[in-house]
Design a protein around this motif. Structure first.
Motif, PDB file in Angstrom:
ATOM      1  N   ALA A  73      -2.763   4.436   7.256  1.00 25.92           N
ATOM      2  CA  ALA A  73      -2.809   4.078   6.061  1.00 25.92           C
ATOM      3  C   ALA A  73      -4.022   4.867   5.408  1.00 25.92           C
ATOM      4  CB  ALA A  73      -2.920   2.679   5.932  1.00 25.92           C
ATOM      5  N   VAL A  99      -3.011   2.721   0.186  1.00 23.45           N
ATOM      6  CA  VAL A  99      -1.509   2.468   1.096  1.00 23.45           C
ATOM      7  C   VAL A  99      -1.861   1.174   1.877  1.00 23.45           C
ATOM      8  CG1 VAL A  99      -0.412   3.308   2.815  1.00 23.45           C
ATOM      9  CG2 VAL A  99      -1.351   5.124   0.885  1.00 23.45           C
ATOM     10  N   ARG A 100      -0.856   0.480   1.823  1.00 21.98           N
ATOM     11  CA  ARG A 100      -1.170  -0.665   2.726  1.00 21.98           C
ATOM     12  C   ARG A 100      -0.506  -0.262   4.201  1.00 21.98           C
ATOM     13  NH1 ARG A 100      -1.689  -5.312  -0.409  1.00 21.98           N
ATOM     14  NH2 ARG A 100      -1.354  -5.114  -2.730  1.00 21.98           N
ATOM     15  N   TRP A 105       0.866  -2.316   6.381  1.00 19.07           N
ATOM     16  CA  TRP A 105       2.200  -2.795   6.683  1.00 19.07           C
ATOM     17  C   TRP A 105       2.643  -3.402   5.438  1.00 19.07           C
ATOM     18  CZ3 TRP A 105      -2.035  -3.388   9.863  1.00 19.07           C
ATOM     19  CH2 TRP A 105      -2.980  -4.929   9.651  1.00 19.07           C
ATOM     20  N   SER A 106       3.792  -3.777   5.501  1.00 17.84           N
ATOM     21  CA  SER A 106       4.493  -4.107   3.894  1.00 17.84           C
ATOM     22  C   SER A 106       4.030  -5.354   3.323  1.00 17.84           C
ATOM     23  CB  SER A 106       5.876  -4.156   4.066  1.00 17.84           C
ATOM     24  OG  SER A 106       6.581  -5.221   4.939  1.00 17.84           O
ATOM     25  N   TRP A 107       3.575  -6.382   4.518  1.00 21.55           N
ATOM     26  CA  TRP A 107       3.163  -7.659   4.022  1.00 21.55           C
ATOM     27  C   TRP A 107       1.763  -7.763   4.060  1.00 21.55           C
ATOM     28  CZ3 TRP A 107       5.080  -6.547   8.684  1.00 21.55           C
ATOM     29  CH2 TRP A 107       4.659  -6.779   9.879  1.00 21.55           C
ATOM     30  N   ASP A 158      -2.234  -8.009   2.576  1.00 25.49           N
ATOM     31  CA  ASP A 158      -2.700  -8.538   1.406  1.00 25.49           C
ATOM     32  C   ASP A 158      -4.120  -7.661   1.350  1.00 25.49           C
ATOM     33  OD1 ASP A 158      -4.413  -9.379   3.399  1.00 25.49           O
ATOM     34  OD2 ASP A 158      -4.528 -11.609   2.632  1.00 25.49           O
ATOM     35  N   TRP A 204      -5.931  -3.533   1.964  1.00 22.77           N
ATOM     36  CA  TRP A 204      -5.588  -2.045   2.249  1.00 22.77           C
ATOM     37  C   TRP A 204      -6.952  -1.258   2.819  1.00 22.77           C
ATOM     38  CZ3 TRP A 204      -5.253  -4.599  -2.243  1.00 22.77           C
ATOM     39  CH2 TRP A 204      -6.239  -4.418  -3.348  1.00 22.77           C
TER      40      TRP A 204
END
Length: 189
Positions: free
Chosen positions: A38, A49-50, A52-54, A56, A58
């Motif tokens: 990321a 860019v996070r 992973w999708s969940w 909270d 970065w």
């Protein structure tokens, strides 16, 4: 029969405790792999860019102490969830390279374990997610109470503080924090 059951129960409890400890370290290692990806994408695209999708949080920076082969991706914020995956940038502090004090905090038994091996005079390289690079020199360390850090947020120079719980080998948390202070030497641009 009871003589057979108690050793089995003790072995099972021991296995569960070992697995719990191994899980924490495995999660920290895997998180750093995902965070590296990321971070590299953030530098390439110029956007947060996070990992992973969940998530909270970065990646905001990479810190390296090349003398000891240490590297870690720093995350935005210091929530409990963020610190479970890497060092965190304390919100109320400046970004690395700016006038003031950038403060990164992490757990002593995972991501900032390497601080015990950093010595005064060591070079600490910081690459921000915007691609800008900064080089700091460790100039002093201290052990302080958590509520008496002595960090001056209005510092006129560009400074860096890496902080973690103290002592390094403690089993439980306590009121003391280890602070490693560094002063900006220059940019790597």
């Amino acid at each position: 029969m009871p003589r057979l059951i108690s050793p089995l129960v003790l072995a099972l409890v021991g296995l569960l405790l070992f697995g719990d400890g191994a899980y924490i370290h495995a999660k920290a290692w895997l998180a750093q792999v995902l965070l590296e990806r990321a971070f590299d994408r953030s530098v390439a695209t110029g956007q947060a860019v996070r990992p992973w999708s969940w998530a909270d949080t970065w990646p905001v920076a990479r810190i390296e102490v090349k003398r000891i082969g240490a590297s870690a991706i720093v995350l935005e914020g210091t929530s409990g969830q963020a610190l479970a995956f890497g060092p965190g940038h304390i919100h109320q502090t400046v970004d690395a390279g700016e006038r003031g004090v950038a403060v990164y905090a992490a757990h002593r038994d995972t991501h900032f374990r390497f601080l015990r091996n950093v010595t005064i005079g060591d070079v600490i390289d910081v690459t921000r997610s915007d691609g800008r690079r900064f080089r700091y020199r460790a100039d002093f360390s201290a052990v302080v109470r958590f509520d008496e850090s002595g960090i001056d947020p209005a510092a006129q120079d560009a400074e860096l503080v890496l902080t973690t719980c103290w002592p390094f080998d403690a089993i439980t948390s306590g009121p003391e924090r280890y602070i490693l202070h560094a002063t900006l030497m220059g940019t790597g641009e």
